[in-house]
Write a protein that holds these residues in place. Structure first.
Motif, mmCIF file in Angstrom:
data_model
loop_
_atom_site.group_PDB
_atom_site.id
_atom_site.type_symbol
_atom_site.label_atom_id
_atom_site.label_comp_id
_atom_site.label_asym_id
_atom_site.label_seq_id
_atom_site.Cartn_x
_atom_site.Cartn_y
_atom_site.Cartn_z
ATOM 1 N N GLY A 51 73.173 145.242 -3.561
ATOM 2 C CA GLY A 51 73.535 144.930 -2.049
ATOM 3 C C GLY A 51 74.769 144.749 -1.688
ATOM 4 O O GLY A 51 75.342 145.159 -0.468
ATOM 5 N N ALA A 52 75.873 144.194 -2.575
ATOM 6 C CA ALA A 52 77.169 144.252 -2.159
ATOM 7 C C ALA A 52 77.773 145.461 -1.957
ATOM 8 O O ALA A 52 78.704 145.822 -0.964
ATOM 9 C CB ALA A 52 78.078 143.246 -3.153
ATOM 10 N N MET A 53 77.345 146.357 -3.112
ATOM 11 C CA MET A 53 77.940 147.795 -2.749
ATOM 12 C C MET A 53 77.316 148.624 -1.634
ATOM 13 O O MET A 53 77.876 149.248 -1.022
ATOM 14 C CB MET A 53 77.432 148.649 -4.170
ATOM 15 N N GLU A 54 75.965 148.700 -1.178
ATOM 16 C CA GLU A 54 75.322 149.344 -0.359
ATOM 17 C C GLU A 54 75.462 148.801 1.172
ATOM 18 O O GLU A 54 75.761 149.536 1.777
ATOM 19 C CB GLU A 54 73.840 149.538 -0.669
ATOM 20 N N ALA A 55 75.228 147.526 1.092
ATOM 21 C CA ALA A 55 75.040 147.028 2.397
ATOM 22 C C ALA A 55 76.748 146.484 2.998
ATOM 23 O O ALA A 55 77.092 146.565 4.136
ATOM 24 C CB ALA A 55 74.377 145.607 2.485
ATOM 25 N N TRP A 56 77.453 146.169 2.094
ATOM 26 C CA TRP A 56 78.757 145.610 2.639
ATOM 27 C C TRP A 56 79.872 146.831 2.359
ATOM 28 O O TRP A 56 81.013 146.377 2.540
ATOM 29 C CB TRP A 56 79.110 144.126 1.770
ATOM 30 N N ASN A 57 79.493 147.890 1.487
ATOM 31 C CA ASN A 57 80.486 148.830 1.088
ATOM 32 C C ASN A 57 81.569 148.424 0.414
ATOM 33 O O ASN A 57 82.646 148.972 0.424
ATOM 34 C CB ASN A 57 80.898 149.688 2.420
ATOM 35 N N TRP A 58 81.268 147.614 -0.710
ATOM 36 C CA TRP A 58 82.275 147.102 -1.667
ATOM 37 C C TRP A 58 82.291 148.184 -2.759
ATOM 38 O O TRP A 58 81.367 149.025 -3.020
ATOM 39 C CB TRP A 58 81.853 145.875 -2.259
ATOM 40 N N GLU A 59 83.321 148.039 -3.511
ATOM 41 C CA GLU A 59 83.516 148.926 -4.572
ATOM 42 C C GLU A 59 82.979 148.303 -5.748
ATOM 43 O O GLU A 59 82.423 147.188 -5.855
ATOM 44 C CB GLU A 59 85.066 149.232 -4.923
ATOM 45 N N TRP A 60 82.554 149.182 -6.900
ATOM 46 C CA TRP A 60 81.806 148.622 -7.934
ATOM 47 C C TRP A 60 82.290 147.323 -8.731
ATOM 48 O O TRP A 60 81.779 146.485 -8.917
ATOM 49 C CB TRP A 60 81.376 149.667 -8.712
ATOM 50 N N TRP A 61 83.713 147.441 -8.861
ATOM 51 C CA TRP A 61 84.518 146.408 -9.460
ATOM 52 C C TRP A 61 84.350 145.087 -8.460
ATOM 53 O O TRP A 61 84.445 143.830 -9.290
ATOM 54 C CB TRP A 61 86.013 146.895 -9.861
ATOM 55 N N GLN A 62 84.445 144.948 -7.125
ATOM 56 C CA GLN A 62 84.474 144.035 -6.420
ATOM 57 C C GLN A 62 83.079 143.267 -6.379
ATOM 58 O O GLN A 62 82.833 141.978 -6.667
ATOM 59 C CB GLN A 62 84.734 144.248 -5.060
ATOM 60 N N ALA A 63 81.966 144.134 -6.331
ATOM 61 C CA ALA A 63 80.648 143.634 -6.655
ATOM 62 C C ALA A 63 80.459 142.949 -7.917
ATOM 63 O O ALA A 63 79.528 141.948 -8.057
ATOM 64 C CB ALA A 63 79.600 144.682 -6.301
ATOM 65 N N GLY A 64 80.803 143.669 -8.918
ATOM 66 C CA GLY A 64 80.879 143.178 -10.362
ATOM 67 C C GLY A 64 81.469 141.670 -10.333
ATOM 68 O O GLY A 64 80.979 140.724 -10.974
#
Length: 104
Positions: free
Chosen positions: A60-73
């Motif tokens: 959700g953080a990656m797709e909806a908020w357009n975060w990078e994978w490491w930020q979502a991790g």
């Protein structure tokens, strides 16, 4: 100091729940209230529900908020990230100790 840690953990949990909600809203088009209720129920299921919230929150953080994978991790799996960093640091220290002890 303990109360600060508790407040930070609750803030992290709320941020993960909001990322979970954003993921469900993005993928399934669910209303935010329904998504939050599903997230709360999932968290009550114990470790399996918490893992589900973390995984859906990650995407959700990656797709909806357009975060990078490491930020979502960092948001959804902070213990795993901290553990990996400590593993690398410990390994580097052990390697350094081995290399320097051979020189004596």
């Amino acid at each position: 100091m303990g109360i600060i840690w508790v407040i930070l953990m609750y803030a992290l949990g709320i941020a993960q729940l909001v990322a979970f909600q954003a993921g469900l809203q993005e993928w399934l088009g669910l209303h935010w209230i329904v998504s939050i209720v599903i997230g709360i129920v999932a968290l009550m299921l114990g470790p399996i529900g918490s893992l589900a919230v973390a995984v859906v929150g990650f995407f959700g953080a990656m797709e909806a908020w357009n975060w990078e994978w490491w930020q979502a991790g960092l948001l959804c799996f902070p213990s795993l990230v901290i553990g990996l960093v400590l593993l690398v640091v410990n390994g580097a220290a052990g390697l350094g100790g081995l290399l320097f002890s051979r020189g004596r």
